[in-house]
Scaffold this motif. Sequence first.
Motif, short mmCIF file in Angstrom:
data_model
loop_
_atom_site.label_atom_id
_atom_site.label_comp_id
_atom_site.label_asym_id
_atom_site.label_seq_id
_atom_site.Cartn_x
_atom_site.Cartn_y
_atom_site.Cartn_z
N ALA A 65 41.14 86.63 59.24
CA ALA A 65 39.69 86.41 59.29
C ALA A 65 39.20 85.93 60.65
CB ALA A 65 39.28 85.42 58.20
N GLN A 66 40.04 85.31 61.43
CA GLN A 66 39.61 84.84 62.75
C GLN A 66 39.27 85.99 63.69
OE1 GLN A 66 39.05 81.68 63.52
NE2 GLN A 66 39.74 80.95 61.53
N ILE A 67 39.96 87.12 63.52
CA ILE A 67 39.70 88.26 64.40
C ILE A 67 39.07 89.45 63.68
CG2 ILE A 67 41.42 87.66 66.14
CD1 ILE A 67 43.36 89.60 64.83
N HIS A 68 39.10 89.43 62.36
CA HIS A 68 38.52 90.52 61.56
C HIS A 68 37.51 89.92 60.58
CE1 HIS A 68 42.62 92.52 62.42
NE2 HIS A 68 41.73 92.94 63.31
N PRO A 69 36.24 89.87 60.97
CA PRO A 69 35.24 89.15 60.17
C PRO A 69 34.98 89.73 58.78
CG PRO A 69 34.20 90.36 61.97
CD PRO A 69 35.68 90.45 62.19
N HIS A 70 35.33 90.97 58.54
CA HIS A 70 35.08 91.59 57.23
C HIS A 70 36.32 91.64 56.34
CE1 HIS A 70 31.21 92.67 58.82
NE2 HIS A 70 31.76 93.40 59.76
N ALA A 71 37.44 91.19 56.86
CA ALA A 71 38.72 91.36 56.16
C ALA A 71 38.78 90.62 54.83
CB ALA A 71 39.87 90.92 57.06
N GLU A 72 38.28 89.40 54.79
CA GLU A 72 38.35 88.64 53.53
C GLU A 72 37.50 89.28 52.44
OE1 GLU A 72 38.47 84.35 53.28
OE2 GLU A 72 39.05 84.29 55.41
N HIS A 73 36.28 89.66 52.78
CA HIS A 73 35.43 90.29 51.76
C HIS A 73 36.00 91.64 51.34
CE1 HIS A 73 31.29 88.12 51.57
NE2 HIS A 73 32.29 87.36 51.18
N ALA A 74 36.61 92.37 52.27
CA ALA A 74 37.23 93.64 51.91
C ALA A 74 38.36 93.40 50.90
CB ALA A 74 37.74 94.36 53.14
N ALA A 75 39.17 92.37 51.15
CA ALA A 75 40.25 92.04 50.21
C ALA A 75 39.67 91.61 48.87
CB ALA A 75 41.14 90.94 50.80
N GLU A 76 38.58 90.83 48.90
CA GLU A 76 37.95 90.39 47.65
C GLU A 76 37.40 91.56 46.85
OE1 GLU A 76 35.16 87.13 48.13
OE2 GLU A 76 36.52 86.14 49.56
N ILE A 77 36.81 92.55 47.52
CA ILE A 77 36.26 93.70 46.76
C ILE A 77 37.41 94.53 46.20
CG2 ILE A 77 35.98 95.48 48.56
CD1 ILE A 77 33.36 94.57 45.91
N ALA A 78 38.54 94.58 46.90
CA ALA A 78 39.70 95.27 46.36
C ALA A 78 40.18 94.57 45.08
CB ALA A 78 40.83 95.33 47.40
N ALA A 128 34.17 85.29 43.82
CA ALA A 128 34.85 85.25 42.52
C ALA A 128 36.32 85.68 42.61
CB ALA A 128 34.11 86.13 41.51
N PHE A 129 36.65 86.47 43.61
CA PHE A 129 38.02 86.99 43.73
C PHE A 129 38.72 86.46 44.98
CE2 PHE A 129 35.80 89.72 40.85
CZ PHE A 129 36.72 89.86 39.82
N ALA A 130 38.26 85.33 45.48
CA ALA A 130 38.88 84.74 46.66
C ALA A 130 40.27 84.16 46.36
CB ALA A 130 37.98 83.65 47.24
N GLU A 131 40.47 83.65 45.16
CA GLU A 131 41.75 83.00 44.83
C GLU A 131 42.95 83.94 44.92
OE1 GLU A 131 44.70 80.49 44.33
OE2 GLU A 131 42.64 79.96 44.88
N PRO A 132 42.90 85.15 44.36
CA PRO A 132 44.07 86.02 44.51
C PRO A 132 44.34 86.40 45.97
CG PRO A 132 42.41 87.07 43.10
CD PRO A 132 41.91 85.71 43.46
N VAL A 133 43.28 86.51 46.76
CA VAL A 133 43.45 86.81 48.19
C VAL A 133 44.14 85.63 48.87
CG1 VAL A 133 42.24 87.29 50.36
CG2 VAL A 133 41.48 88.39 48.23
N ARG A 134 43.67 84.43 48.56
CA ARG A 134 44.26 83.21 49.12
C ARG A 134 45.73 83.08 48.70
NH1 ARG A 134 45.07 78.08 47.45
NH2 ARG A 134 44.94 76.43 48.99
N ARG A 135 46.03 83.39 47.43
CA ARG A 135 47.40 83.32 46.92
C ARG A 135 48.30 84.27 47.71
NH1 ARG A 135 46.68 85.26 41.80
NH2 ARG A 135 47.10 87.30 42.65
N ASP A 136 47.84 85.49 47.92
CA ASP A 136 48.62 86.45 48.71
C ASP A 136 48.83 85.95 50.13
OD1 ASP A 136 48.86 88.21 46.58
OD2 ASP A 136 47.65 89.80 47.50
#
Length: 182
Positions: A65-78, A128-136
């Motif tokens: 996320a520090q270098i890719h500003p859309h990466a977290e939301h992209a992972a969350e939508i996945a 709503a789907f941040a936790e599985p991304v954080r877990r990974d």
Amino acid sequence: MTAPLLTPPLRPQDHVQGRADAPVTLVEYGDYECPYCGMAHPIVRAVQRRMGDALRFAFRHFPLAQIHPHAEHAAEIAEAAGERGRFWPMHDLLFENQQELDDIHLVGYAAQLGIDAAWAEAALRSHAFAEPVRRDFLSGVRSGVNGTPSFFINGVRYDAAWDEASLLAALKLAARATVPAR
């Protein structure tokens, strides 16, 4: 010095393609906005086609996320798409559209896959789907991941070249090593 191990091993909540009894498992830690992950995506697909039932593939999120500003939301939508049984189609769409990963496009991709756009937008807004991304991501840190893409073959980090020929050769070698002698 031994190569880092996948920690934890594959879990029921992981996104997996292929048979559970495949002789070789490839795990990728990736970031949908990472250009190197974008280059690796068609290579992984080609290797999957060539290996067939001998390969099980899993994808874990490692948004930088520090270098890719859309990466977290992209992972969350996945992950949101995964709840609707559409993880892999969304996974592919995100890599095929790496230059357009803002929230408006992410919601559009969800709608394109038959997922209610208002629901997808609310899921992004509320994280709503941040936790599985954080877990990974945390599993990647525990596994020694420090960049993307990072690959593990049968639970051991693979640090060699990941062009199609090199990756395929490593996977075939691992598959042969797991087949019991007769």
